[in-house]
Design an enzyme around this catalytic site. Sequence first.
Site, PDB file in Angstrom:
ATOM      1  N   MET A  54      -2.535  -7.242   3.731  1.00 39.00           N
ATOM      2  CA  MET A  54      -1.285  -7.152   4.481  1.00 39.00           C
ATOM      3  C   MET A  54      -0.346  -6.066   3.980  1.00 39.00           C
ATOM      4  O   MET A  54       0.696  -5.809   4.598  1.00 39.00           O
ATOM      5  CB  MET A  54      -0.557  -8.507   4.464  1.00 39.00           C
ATOM      6  CG  MET A  54      -0.211  -9.063   3.095  1.00 39.00           C
ATOM      7  SD  MET A  54       1.335  -8.464   2.363  1.00 39.00           S
ATOM      8  CE  MET A  54       2.521  -9.192   3.489  1.00 39.00           C
ATOM      9  N   TYR A  55      -0.676  -5.372   2.897  1.00 40.34           N
ATOM     10  CA  TYR A  55       0.193  -4.302   2.426  1.00 40.34           C
ATOM     11  C   TYR A  55       0.175  -3.154   3.435  1.00 40.34           C
ATOM     12  O   TYR A  55      -0.846  -2.506   3.657  1.00 40.34           O
ATOM     13  CB  TYR A  55      -0.258  -3.781   1.069  1.00 40.34           C
ATOM     14  CG  TYR A  55      -0.121  -4.767  -0.075  1.00 40.34           C
ATOM     15  CD1 TYR A  55       0.703  -5.890   0.019  1.00 40.34           C
ATOM     16  CD2 TYR A  55      -0.801  -4.574  -1.266  1.00 40.34           C
ATOM     17  CE1 TYR A  55       0.830  -6.788  -1.025  1.00 40.34           C
ATOM     18  CE2 TYR A  55      -0.680  -5.459  -2.328  1.00 40.34           C
ATOM     19  CZ  TYR A  55       0.132  -6.564  -2.202  1.00 40.34           C
ATOM     20  OH  TYR A  55       0.252  -7.453  -3.246  1.00 40.34           O
ATOM     21  N   SER A  56       1.321  -2.952   4.046  1.00 40.39           N
ATOM     22  CA  SER A  56       1.476  -1.926   5.103  1.00 40.39           C
ATOM     23  C   SER A  56       0.428  -2.103   6.195  1.00 40.39           C
ATOM     24  O   SER A  56      -0.101  -1.133   6.744  1.00 40.39           O
ATOM     25  CB  SER A  56       1.394  -0.514   4.493  1.00 40.39           C
ATOM     26  OG  SER A  56       2.458  -0.297   3.596  1.00 40.39           O
ATOM     27  N   GLY A  57       0.135  -3.356   6.535  1.00 43.35           N
ATOM     28  CA  GLY A  57      -0.766  -3.658   7.643  1.00 43.35           C
ATOM     29  C   GLY A  57      -2.172  -3.120   7.466  1.00 43.35           C
ATOM     30  O   GLY A  57      -2.830  -2.748   8.442  1.00 43.35           O
ATOM     31  N   GLY A  58      -2.656  -3.066   6.216  1.00 48.11           N
ATOM     32  CA  GLY A  58      -4.003  -2.573   5.944  1.00 48.11           C
ATOM     33  C   GLY A  58      -4.040  -1.137   5.453  1.00 48.11           C
ATOM     34  O   GLY A  58      -5.080  -0.668   4.975  1.00 48.11           O
TER      35      GLY A  58
END
Length: 339
Positions: A54-58
């Site tokens: 989930m960090y920056s949406g992948g």
Amino acid sequence: MQYRTLGHTGVQVSSLALGAMNFGAIGRTTQDEATAIVDAALEAGINLIDTADMYSGGESEEMVGKAIAGRRDDIVLATKAGMPMGDERNHRGGSRRWLVTELDNSLRRLGVDHVDLYQIHRWDPSTSDEETLSALTDLRRAGKIRYFGSSTFPAYRIVQAQWTAREHHLSRYVTEQPSYSILQRGIEAHVLPVTEQYGLGVLVWSPLASGWLSGAIRAGGDITTSRSAFMPERFDLTIPANRARLDAVERLAEVADEAGLTMIQLALGFVTAHPAVTSALIGPRTLDHLHSQLAAADTVLSADVLDAIDAIVAPGADLAAHEKHDTPPALLDPSLRRR
């Protein structure tokens, strides 16, 4: 760089590990910058890189994958799953349905065929331990993960998961990733005794307390850290907990000065001094940040310095307990504690 055994796995990992949360949109770190940070970290002896879906949406996983291309076997690679990945209600949590799907997504983004450590980002109250551990055990047997762990689990959930694994003859969590710093010491009272009891490796996050212990925040100065821009409530000095943190920081700065240390060396040396801690995750946005944190790689605090820290923030105390991420759901949702 110091190296320690990750729990009972036999895997040797550096006492400082590279956290990649700031790679991408969150930290506004470009691919070239991320690759330079990874290059410098590996050159300094760091061999564990930790990211999450989930960090920056992948985007963080994608950037890590590109940065480690061609040297995968030299790195202990860790990622996490369980936090929401979009609005779809089933694209989150610890169900078999989601973990099987999302691990494949992470492997694709990372450009690898397996990860060394797959972590459940938060305990999922809606999913049984047996369901999650069964899925993780099968993914391990399939060769897609080597080990699996938990992240920010309350102590009682760590214990429950260990017993569930034993009862159902499943593989167990071998690591825990909690928040830990001089200003947030609550895990000393409950989580760390449990991880020691069960022989779990411990990878602590936020050892600089969201920048409070970076040396950039001092009394009388403006707070202009990147974290304060998108989490202003954590730095609002009209809030008593934040004033208490600032008071502690000023006293800690005196301790650091007397010991000939930077605040970063004091902060990282403190968390890595605990016998239950395997590695401290550092999350630099820039090469300058990385180099200032690498300076703590060989820092060993004396007993006098550790005693001075204890006198400022008591063992087991959290100066901002409301920011804890392992609070039992019943304390957050009134419907769970009222009939």
